[in-house]
Design a protein around this motif. Sequence first.
Motif, PDB file in Angstrom:
ATOM      1  N   PRO A   1       0.619  -1.305   0.062  1.00 27.63           N
ATOM      2  CA  PRO A   1      -0.160  -0.013  -0.236  1.00 27.63           C
ATOM      3  C   PRO A   1       0.599   0.923  -0.342  1.00 27.63           C
ATOM      4  CG  PRO A   1      -0.862  -1.673   1.409  1.00 27.63           C
ATOM      5  CD  PRO A   1       0.328  -2.106   1.342  1.00 27.63           C
ATOM      6  N   TYR A   2       0.637   2.289  -0.588  1.00 32.94           N
ATOM      7  CA  TYR A   2       1.564   3.796  -0.729  1.00 32.94           C
ATOM      8  C   TYR A   2       1.239   4.478   0.181  1.00 32.94           C
ATOM      9  CZ  TYR A   2       3.383   7.268  -3.853  1.00 32.94           C
ATOM     10  OH  TYR A   2       4.352   7.822  -3.751  1.00 32.94           O
TER      11      TYR A   2
ATOM     12  N   GLU B   1       2.236   3.025   3.295  1.00 35.07           N
ATOM     13  CA  GLU B   1       3.467   2.323   4.128  1.00 35.07           C
ATOM     14  C   GLU B   1       4.898   2.874   3.439  1.00 35.07           C
ATOM     15  OE1 GLU B   1       2.997  -1.834   4.450  1.00 35.07           O
ATOM     16  OE2 GLU B   1       0.771  -1.821   4.519  1.00 35.07           O
TER      17      GLU B   1
ATOM     18  N   SER C   1     -11.246   2.889  -4.593  1.00 33.69           N
ATOM     19  CA  SER C   1     -11.106   2.145  -3.867  1.00 33.69           C
ATOM     20  C   SER C   1     -10.921  -0.082  -4.734  1.00 33.69           C
ATOM     21  CB  SER C   1     -11.934   1.565  -2.135  1.00 33.69           C
ATOM     22  OG  SER C   1     -12.117   2.893  -1.864  1.00 33.69           O
TER      23      SER C   1
ATOM     24  N   THR D   1     -10.908   5.425  -0.417  1.00 38.17           N
ATOM     25  CA  THR D   1      -9.869   5.484   0.777  1.00 38.17           C
ATOM     26  C   THR D   1      -8.962   6.351   0.760  1.00 38.17           C
ATOM     27  OG1 THR D   1      -9.916   1.954  -0.061  1.00 38.17           O
ATOM     28  CG2 THR D   1      -8.358   3.451   1.329  1.00 38.17           C
TER      29      THR D   1
ATOM     30  N   SER E   1      -3.819   6.137  -2.269  1.00 35.52           N
ATOM     31  CA  SER E   1      -3.932   5.481  -1.008  1.00 35.52           C
ATOM     32  C   SER E   1      -3.930   3.772  -1.610  1.00 35.52           C
ATOM     33  CB  SER E   1      -5.468   5.369  -0.377  1.00 35.52           C
ATOM     34  OG  SER E   1      -6.203   5.643  -1.138  1.00 35.52           O
ATOM     35  N   ARG E   2      -3.797   3.895  -3.078  1.00 28.75           N
ATOM     36  CA  ARG E   2      -3.856   3.005  -3.815  1.00 28.75           C
ATOM     37  C   ARG E   2      -2.365   1.603  -3.254  1.00 28.75           C
ATOM     38  NH1 ARG E   2      -6.490   3.592  -8.947  1.00 28.75           N
ATOM     39  NH2 ARG E   2      -5.598   1.144  -9.699  1.00 28.75           N
ATOM     40  N   THR E   3      -3.134   0.600  -3.754  1.00 31.67           N
ATOM     41  CA  THR E   3      -1.549  -0.432  -3.399  1.00 31.67           C
ATOM     42  C   THR E   3      -1.125  -0.236  -4.604  1.00 31.67           C
ATOM     43  OG1 THR E   3      -3.455  -2.349  -1.793  1.00 31.67           O
ATOM     44  CG2 THR E   3      -0.967  -2.981  -3.143  1.00 31.67           C
TER      45      THR E   3
END
Length: 433
Positions: free
Chosen positions: A287-288, A290, A346, A353, A365-367
Amino acid sequence: MDKNLYADHMATLCYRYDEILEQSGFDTLNVFSGAPRVQLLDDNYYPFKVNPHFKALAPITDNPHSWVIYRRGQKPKLLFYRPVDFWHYVPPAPQTFWSEFYDIELLSKPADAQEFLNAENAAFIGESEKLKGWSLGDENPELLINRLHWARAYKTPYEVACLREANRIAVAGHRAAEQAFRGGDSEFEINQAYLGATGQGENRMPYGNIVALNEHAAILHYTHLSTTRLPEAQLRSFLIDAGADCNGYCADITRTYAYANTEFAQLVAAMNEKQLELVDGLKPGLPYPELHRQCHLNVGELLARFGIIKTSAESAVESGLTRPFLPHGLGHFLGLQVHDVGGFQSEPDGGTTPPPAEYPFLRTSRTIEENQVFTIEPGLYFIDSLLAELKNSNLATEVHWDKVDSFRPYGGVRIEDNVVVHATGNENLSRIE
């Protein structure tokens, strides 16, 4: 640009659009490039900026009153505006690497487009205020647009090639800008050197160039471009955040330089190392947000190493002490727009998200996934207003304020690269030898 690469791109694009139109319940998509806007109480126009959904379908960025009509399962139709006009430049009919992939009709008047538009079971994407009374179809349907935005995050090889070329052009500009800075040029003159080296004017730039000397580097979106040349004794630092365009795709690169071999120069070099670590940390499945938290740890380590804070990096991140020194997000999607769309989506149909509450200015907030393109742009700034708030907070005792004051005249440091996530590893488009 390679025609075979574009052919593969169009095959992918048509597959996407056919599927999305069917899912959304439409047969036809009418996409308007846009119309120029007249300045208030004047007869001059604001600079024209094309509808990004139009240039997603046809690589045209500078021609208003044009259309792409996309019908499911058919070859796209391009309505290309070519007026009879002795006041302004009239572009030639497209004859280039991409033109054979469209049925092209030439329009001499904007209203001529109406005979080609089909509003039955159709969607329209664009601004409609100059199209009153036209039959356009369902205007800007949210579900359709959400699905198109989601798909745009996954770049084709042609799109990556455009981004690669935009970076090559921008790097040439950055090199010229550094040379101008070291020659004592003003911010305005440095910007002129940048534009000259890229061969692109201000209106073609994807965003207003940030060209900041000394304390101005602490203004995140500084675009004032002072014409004042500073005496050599007053030259301390230079931050430039500037891009370029290739077929509608954007570069977005930032570099920071020290004029002399000072402690600030050491901070710039250390930030460069931390930035490259973050580039390497851009991995599918992460996840970005992080990676953004890791960015704050990296900044905390620099704050501690250079004696700006008294606590550890981990403690500084936990307490929020790093945030006044890094108030923006680590980066964002990049593509047809500088801050490309879909960063908070999302799922394809929509929903968002939001970014973590402690990092409200994070732009995605994307992976992280394969074939996505991100900017990675950590920064460390000495911003008077944020430092004043920090000095009045319960974290003030954790700061060496004399050290802060020694860095204030330099403004801050930001380093930004454009990175493609491939299955075999990352490609840093901005680090060109």
